[in-house]
Design a protein around this motif. Structure first.
Motif, PDB file in Angstrom:
ATOM      1  N   GLU A 127       0.834  -1.210   0.000  1.00 26.98           N
ATOM      2  CA  GLU A 127       0.000   0.000   0.000  1.00 26.98           C
ATOM      3  C   GLU A 127       0.861   1.251   0.000  1.00 26.98           C
ATOM      4  OE1 GLU A 127      -2.693  -0.300   3.304  1.00 26.98           O
ATOM      5  OE2 GLU A 127      -3.778  -1.997   2.416  1.00 26.98           O
ATOM      6  N   SER A 128       1.897   1.267   0.819  1.00 25.94           N
ATOM      7  CA  SER A 128       2.748   2.457   0.887  1.00 25.94           C
ATOM      8  C   SER A 128       3.550   2.631  -0.398  1.00 25.94           C
ATOM      9  CB  SER A 128       3.670   2.400   2.104  1.00 25.94           C
ATOM     10  OG  SER A 128       4.587   1.331   2.010  1.00 25.94           O
ATOM     11  N   TRP A 129       3.908   1.531  -1.045  1.00 25.15           N
ATOM     12  CA  TRP A 129       4.688   1.621  -2.278  1.00 25.15           C
ATOM     13  C   TRP A 129       3.919   2.365  -3.363  1.00 25.15           C
ATOM     14  CZ3 TRP A 129       9.465   1.726  -3.485  1.00 25.15           C
ATOM     15  CH2 TRP A 129       9.841   1.700  -4.821  1.00 25.15           C
ATOM     16  N   GLY A 164      15.108   8.238  -4.462  1.00 23.33           N
ATOM     17  CA  GLY A 164      16.448   7.708  -4.739  1.00 23.33           C
ATOM     18  C   GLY A 164      17.535   8.735  -4.486  1.00 23.33           C
ATOM     19  N   ILE A 165      17.312   9.962  -4.929  1.00 19.86           N
ATOM     20  CA  ILE A 165      18.311  11.028  -4.728  1.00 19.86           C
ATOM     21  C   ILE A 165      18.439  11.360  -3.243  1.00 19.86           C
ATOM     22  CG2 ILE A 165      18.794  13.475  -5.132  1.00 19.86           C
ATOM     23  CD1 ILE A 165      17.525  13.033  -7.964  1.00 19.86           C
ATOM     24  N   ILE A 166      17.308  11.558  -2.575  1.00 18.21           N
ATOM     25  CA  ILE A 166      17.339  11.879  -1.139  1.00 18.21           C
ATOM     26  C   ILE A 166      18.057  10.781  -0.366  1.00 18.21           C
ATOM     27  CG2 ILE A 166      15.906  12.163   0.925  1.00 18.21           C
ATOM     28  CD1 ILE A 166      13.795  13.499  -0.928  1.00 18.21           C
ATOM     29  N   MET A 167      17.744   9.548  -0.713  1.00  7.66           N
ATOM     30  CA  MET A 167      18.322   8.403  -0.023  1.00  7.66           C
ATOM     31  C   MET A 167      19.853   8.417  -0.147  1.00  7.66           C
ATOM     32  SD  MET A 167      17.431   4.399  -0.700  1.00  7.66           S
ATOM     33  CE  MET A 167      17.890   4.526  -2.424  1.00  7.66           C
ATOM     34  N   SER A 199      14.582   0.751  -8.365  1.00  7.96           N
ATOM     35  CA  SER A 199      14.069  -0.308  -9.237  1.00  7.96           C
ATOM     36  C   SER A 199      14.184  -1.662  -8.542  1.00  7.96           C
ATOM     37  CB  SER A 199      14.844  -0.319 -10.559  1.00  7.96           C
ATOM     38  OG  SER A 199      14.468  -1.420 -11.341  1.00  7.96           O
ATOM     39  N   PHE A 200      15.294  -1.879  -7.841  1.00  7.24           N
ATOM     40  CA  PHE A 200      15.442  -3.122  -7.086  1.00  7.24           C
ATOM     41  C   PHE A 200      14.371  -3.212  -6.001  1.00  7.24           C
ATOM     42  CE2 PHE A 200      16.847  -5.386  -3.349  1.00  7.24           C
ATOM     43  CZ  PHE A 200      17.085  -6.637  -3.875  1.00  7.24           C
ATOM     44  N   ILE A 201      14.135  -2.108  -5.307  1.00  7.50           N
ATOM     45  CA  ILE A 201      13.105  -2.101  -4.259  1.00  7.50           C
ATOM     46  C   ILE A 201      11.737  -2.380  -4.871  1.00  7.50           C
ATOM     47  CG2 ILE A 201      11.934  -0.681  -2.519  1.00  7.50           C
ATOM     48  CD1 ILE A 201      14.693   0.748  -2.114  1.00  7.50           C
ATOM     49  N   GLU A 202      11.473  -1.772  -6.021  1.00  5.77           N
ATOM     50  CA  GLU A 202      10.200  -2.001  -6.710  1.00  5.77           C
ATOM     51  C   GLU A 202      10.036  -3.483  -7.078  1.00  5.77           C
ATOM     52  OE1 GLU A 202       7.706   0.414  -9.976  1.00  5.77           O
ATOM     53  OE2 GLU A 202       9.760  -0.072 -10.582  1.00  5.77           O
ATOM     54  N   LYS A 203      11.102  -4.092  -7.590  1.00  7.38           N
ATOM     55  CA  LYS A 203      11.052  -5.517  -7.937  1.00  7.38           C
ATOM     56  C   LYS A 203      10.861  -6.372  -6.682  1.00  7.38           C
ATOM     57  CE  LYS A 203      13.986  -4.979 -11.971  1.00  7.38           C
ATOM     58  NZ  LYS A 203      15.350  -5.141 -12.510  1.00  7.38           N
ATOM     59  N   SER A 204      11.471  -5.961  -5.586  1.00  9.32           N
ATOM     60  CA  SER A 204      11.309  -6.690  -4.328  1.00  9.32           C
ATOM     61  C   SER A 204       9.865  -6.642  -3.854  1.00  9.32           C
ATOM     62  CB  SER A 204      12.230  -6.112  -3.247  1.00  9.32           C
ATOM     63  OG  SER A 204      13.580  -6.256  -3.607  1.00  9.32           O
ATOM     64  N   VAL A 205       9.274  -5.472  -3.918  1.00 14.77           N
ATOM     65  CA  VAL A 205       7.870  -5.320  -3.511  1.00 14.77           C
ATOM     66  C   VAL A 205       6.977  -6.178  -4.397  1.00 14.77           C
ATOM     67  CG1 VAL A 205       5.935  -3.682  -3.350  1.00 14.77           C
ATOM     68  CG2 VAL A 205       8.199  -3.030  -2.493  1.00 14.77           C
ATOM     69  N   LEU A 232       4.233   0.485   9.906  1.00  9.31           N
ATOM     70  CA  LEU A 232       4.766   0.581   8.552  1.00  9.31           C
ATOM     71  C   LEU A 232       6.295   0.624   8.591  1.00  9.31           C
ATOM     72  CD1 LEU A 232       4.360   0.829   5.524  1.00  9.31           C
ATOM     73  CD2 LEU A 232       4.048   3.301   5.830  1.00  9.31           C
ATOM     74  N   GLU A 233       6.848   1.364   9.525  1.00 11.43           N
ATOM     75  CA  GLU A 233       8.299   1.412   9.661  1.00 11.43           C
ATOM     76  C   GLU A 233       8.854   0.012   9.945  1.00 11.43           C
ATOM     77  OE1 GLU A 233      11.807   3.785  12.089  1.00 11.43           O
ATOM     78  OE2 GLU A 233       9.752   4.518  12.145  1.00 11.43           O
ATOM     79  N   GLN A 234       8.201  -0.711  10.835  1.00 14.06           N
ATOM     80  CA  GLN A 234       8.639  -2.079  11.153  1.00 14.06           C
ATOM     81  C   GLN A 234       8.567  -2.980   9.922  1.00 14.06           C
ATOM     82  OE1 GLN A 234      10.044  -3.294  14.016  1.00 14.06           O
ATOM     83  NE2 GLN A 234      10.391  -5.096  12.756  1.00 14.06           N
ATOM     84  N   ALA A 235       7.524  -2.814   9.123  1.00 14.84           N
ATOM     85  CA  ALA A 235       7.376  -3.629   7.912  1.00 14.84           C
ATOM     86  C   ALA A 235       8.538  -3.379   6.948  1.00 14.84           C
ATOM     87  CB  ALA A 235       6.040  -3.318   7.237  1.00 14.84           C
ATOM     88  N   TRP A 236       8.860  -2.112   6.699  1.00 10.52           N
ATOM     89  CA  TRP A 236       9.963  -1.791   5.789  1.00 10.52           C
ATOM     90  C   TRP A 236      11.298  -2.244   6.364  1.00 10.52           C
ATOM     91  CZ3 TRP A 236       9.916  -0.969   0.836  1.00 10.52           C
ATOM     92  CH2 TRP A 236       8.775  -0.443   0.230  1.00 10.52           C
ATOM     93  N   GLN A 237      11.497  -2.062   7.671  1.00  8.67           N
ATOM     94  CA  GLN A 237      12.738  -2.525   8.291  1.00  8.67           C
ATOM     95  C   GLN A 237      12.893  -4.030   8.117  1.00  8.67           C
ATOM     96  OE1 GLN A 237      12.241  -1.132  12.326  1.00  8.67           O
ATOM     97  NE2 GLN A 237      13.382   0.755  11.953  1.00  8.67           N
ATOM     98  N   THR A 238      11.807  -4.750   8.301  1.00  8.89           N
ATOM     99  CA  THR A 238      11.850  -6.204   8.173  1.00  8.89           C
ATOM    100  C   THR A 238      12.189  -6.615   6.747  1.00  8.89           C
ATOM    101  OG1 THR A 238      10.248  -6.429   9.970  1.00  8.89           O
ATOM    102  CG2 THR A 238      10.541  -8.345   8.530  1.00  8.89           C
ATOM    103  N   LEU A 239      11.592  -5.935   5.769  1.00  7.64           N
ATOM    104  CA  LEU A 239      11.902  -6.243   4.375  1.00  7.64           C
ATOM    105  C   LEU A 239      13.387  -6.018   4.095  1.00  7.64           C
ATOM    106  CD1 LEU A 239      11.208  -7.027   1.471  1.00  7.64           C
ATOM    107  CD2 LEU A 239      10.561  -4.626   1.070  1.00  7.64           C
TER     108      LEU A 239
END
Length: 200
Positions: free
Chosen positions: A38-40, A51-54, A96-102, A155-162
């Protein structure tokens, strides 16, 4: 860190093979998966910006990471980084890698294969595992303001776990590739001279 989808009976092969000395495997629950997906949908609207901010944050908080990204090794001006085409391209590759992972959250074997290939390629690029965890933390910092009031501790826990799950697989693949290359460079017992026959 491996993964077991609770209630589904699916366990990550990586989790089964993991050394018992390592910490407990990350577990992606169905709730985690739903929250991430959902967040994606919101995050992907600003994919280049994230990506730039990261990466700017990554280089700001962990300047040693620039040693691995040789294009940015000598760039000290963060403003110049923000407008760099190279940084934008690198950020888009990671996003793009994150998108493919999701997209593979419901297909663990495909997600594992994706993460393993990335871990192996990081070995070839000499990007050691000690840096992998930084990316997840900076991704979370970059997306939190974009998601605004949608951001929750769950949501933070979900992303951390991924990110824990994916980076653990990458690390295992990196180390496996490293062991494989090392064993290829060691001479076999047939190639080693027999010391008993070398005396005159």
């Amino acid at each position: 860190m491996g993964c077991a989808i609770s209630g589904s009976g699916l366990t990550s092969r990586t989790a089964e093979n993991r050394n018992t000395e390592d910490e407990a495997p990350a577990r992606l629950t169905p709730d985690h998966i739903q929250l991430i997906k959902e967040s994606w949908k919101v995050i992907q609207e600003d994919i280049a910006k994230v990506g730039i901010i990261m990466f700017v944050r990554l280089f700001e908080t962990h300047p040693e990471c620039k040693d691995v990204c040789f294009l940015f090794r000598d760039v000290e001006d963060l403003e110049r980084l923000r407008t760099s085409r190279g940084l934008r391209a690198r950020g888009l590759r990671v996003m793009s890698f994150i998108e493919k992972s999701v997209a593979r959250l419901d297909q663990l074997e495909q997600l594992e294969t994706l993460a393993q290939e990335l871990g192996k390629s990081h070995f070839r690029y000499n990007a050691p595992p000690k840096y992998y965890g930084y990316v997840g933390a900076e991704f979370i910092c970059a997306v939190r303001p974009i998601l605004k009031d949608r951001w929750t501790s769950e949501l933070e826990q979900a992303w951390q776990t991924l990110f824990q799950y994916v980076t653990a697989i990458m690390k295992d693949a990196y180390l496996e590739e490293e062991r494989s290359k090392r064993s290829q460079t060691l001479p076999s017992s047939r190639e080693r001279p027999d010391k008993r026959n070398t005396a005159i």
